[in-house]
Design an enzyme around this catalytic site. Structure first.
Site, PDB file in Angstrom:
ATOM      1  N   HIS A 192      30.224   8.772  32.603  1.00 51.11           N
ATOM      2  CA  HIS A 192      30.312   9.934  33.497  1.00 51.11           C
ATOM      3  C   HIS A 192      31.791  10.304  33.663  1.00 51.11           C
ATOM      4  CE1 HIS A 192      30.128  12.478  37.036  1.00 51.11           C
ATOM      5  NE2 HIS A 192      28.863  12.666  36.741  1.00 51.11           N
ATOM      6  N   SER A 211      26.390  21.429  38.593  1.00 48.22           N
ATOM      7  CA  SER A 211      25.920  22.431  39.556  1.00 48.22           C
ATOM      8  C   SER A 211      24.523  22.973  39.240  1.00 48.22           C
ATOM      9  CB  SER A 211      26.929  23.572  39.702  1.00 48.22           C
ATOM     10  OG  SER A 211      28.147  23.064  40.225  1.00 48.22           O
TER      11      SER A 211
HETATM   12  P1  PGA Z   1      26.543  18.254  40.389  1.00 46.50           P
HETATM   13  O1  PGA Z   1      26.889  16.847  39.637  1.00 46.50           O
HETATM   14  O2  PGA Z   1      25.126  18.578  40.031  1.00 46.50           O
HETATM   15  O3  PGA Z   1      26.735  17.975  41.835  1.00 46.50           O
HETATM   16  O4  PGA Z   1      27.494  19.257  39.839  1.00 46.50           O
HETATM   17  C1  PGA Z   1      26.433  16.587  38.346  1.00 46.50           C
HETATM   18  C2  PGA Z   1      26.908  15.222  37.895  1.00 46.50           C
HETATM   19  O5  PGA Z   1      28.048  14.842  38.178  1.00 46.50           O
HETATM   20  O6  PGA Z   1      26.155  14.497  37.217  1.00 46.50           O
END
Ligand code: PGA
Length: 246
Positions: free
Chosen positions: A93, A211
């Site tokens: 990640h 997002s």
């Molecule tokens: P988010 O995070 O949906 O809050 O943008 C996605 C992720 O980091 O896996």
């Protein structure tokens, strides 16, 4: 036909009690078809209870270390995760890469060790805003993918779930347009084809993350090369998580 896979990434949120309550409530309302895999990636402390509570959802760890055991204070091994029946493990990640300085070589070791153990890696890749604006997204992601798959057999490669997450879209509310996401995911599929062959590239699951919300997920999942989503913020509340799966 490839399955759809939607995984919530809880990051460093919630207590053990909240995790069990969340799973119980979600599962009481959840109607999954057999072509969809849904689950959550929870902090280490919640994995065991989450695994016991979940009957329909898959449970993922958010990280692991690649050595089986040893003097690695603070780390969690793959056999430890296997012993509590975790299904998936997120590796690479961008928050691990950026904040905890994980390298492509470490992520490759994790990928290999997970596949050898029979756990499924969710391998994240994605570029920064600077790289995106410089038009170097594909070059960047290709380098991450090639390094992550080094030494991995064709048979094992098919089992990896790739999550393309542009860093500029994570937690920012700035979702990549479905066209941008599709374009990069399709490029990732051809990178896999170049490393292996058409068979592997057509079989491998590719998620988009950054997002993703209940109101934009269907446009994203409608793209040919996007097989699912890795969702942070919008996976933390029951209603919103269920909204992603509708
Ligand atoms: P988010 O995070 O949906 O809050 O943008 C996605 C992720 O980091 O896996």
């Amino acid at each position: 036909m490839r399955k759809k896979i939607i995984i919530g990434n809880w990051k460093m949120f919630k207590s053990n009690k909240e995790a069990v309550e969340f799973i119980t409530e979600v599962e009481s309302k959840l109607n999954l078809n057999s072509d969809t895999v849904a689950g959550i990636a929870v902090p280490f402390t919640m994995l065991s209870d989450a695994r016991k509570a979940a009957k329909k959802l898959v449970i993922s760890a958010q990280n692991c270390y690649f050595e089986k055991e040893g003097a690695f204070t603070g780390e969690i091994s793959i056999p430890m995760l296997k012993s509590i029946n975790v299904d998936y493990v997120v590796i690479g990640h961008s928050e691990r890469r950026d904040i905890f300085k994980e390298t492509d070589e470490m992520i490759n070791e994790k990928n290999k060790a997970l596949l050898a153990s029979g756990l499924t890696p969710i391998l994240c890749c994605g570029e920064s805003l600077e790289t995106y604006e410089a038009g170097k997204t594909i070059e960047w992601v290709k380098n991450q993918i090639v390094k992550a798959f080094k030494g991995i057999s064709e048979e094992d490669a098919k089992k990896v779930v790739i999550a393309y997450e542009p860093i500029w879209a994570i937690g920012t509310g700035k979702v990549a347009t479905p066209e941008i996401a599709q374009n990069v995911c399709s490029e990732i599929r051809s990178i896999i084809k170049d490393i292996y062959n058409d068979n592997v590239s057509q079989a491998i699951l590719i998620q988009y993350g950054g997002s993703v919300k209940p109101d934009n997920i269907s446009d994203i999942l409608n793209q040919d090369d996007i097989d699912g989503a890795l969702v942070g913020g919008a996976s933390l509340q029951v209603e919103s998580f269920l909204g992603l799966l509708k």
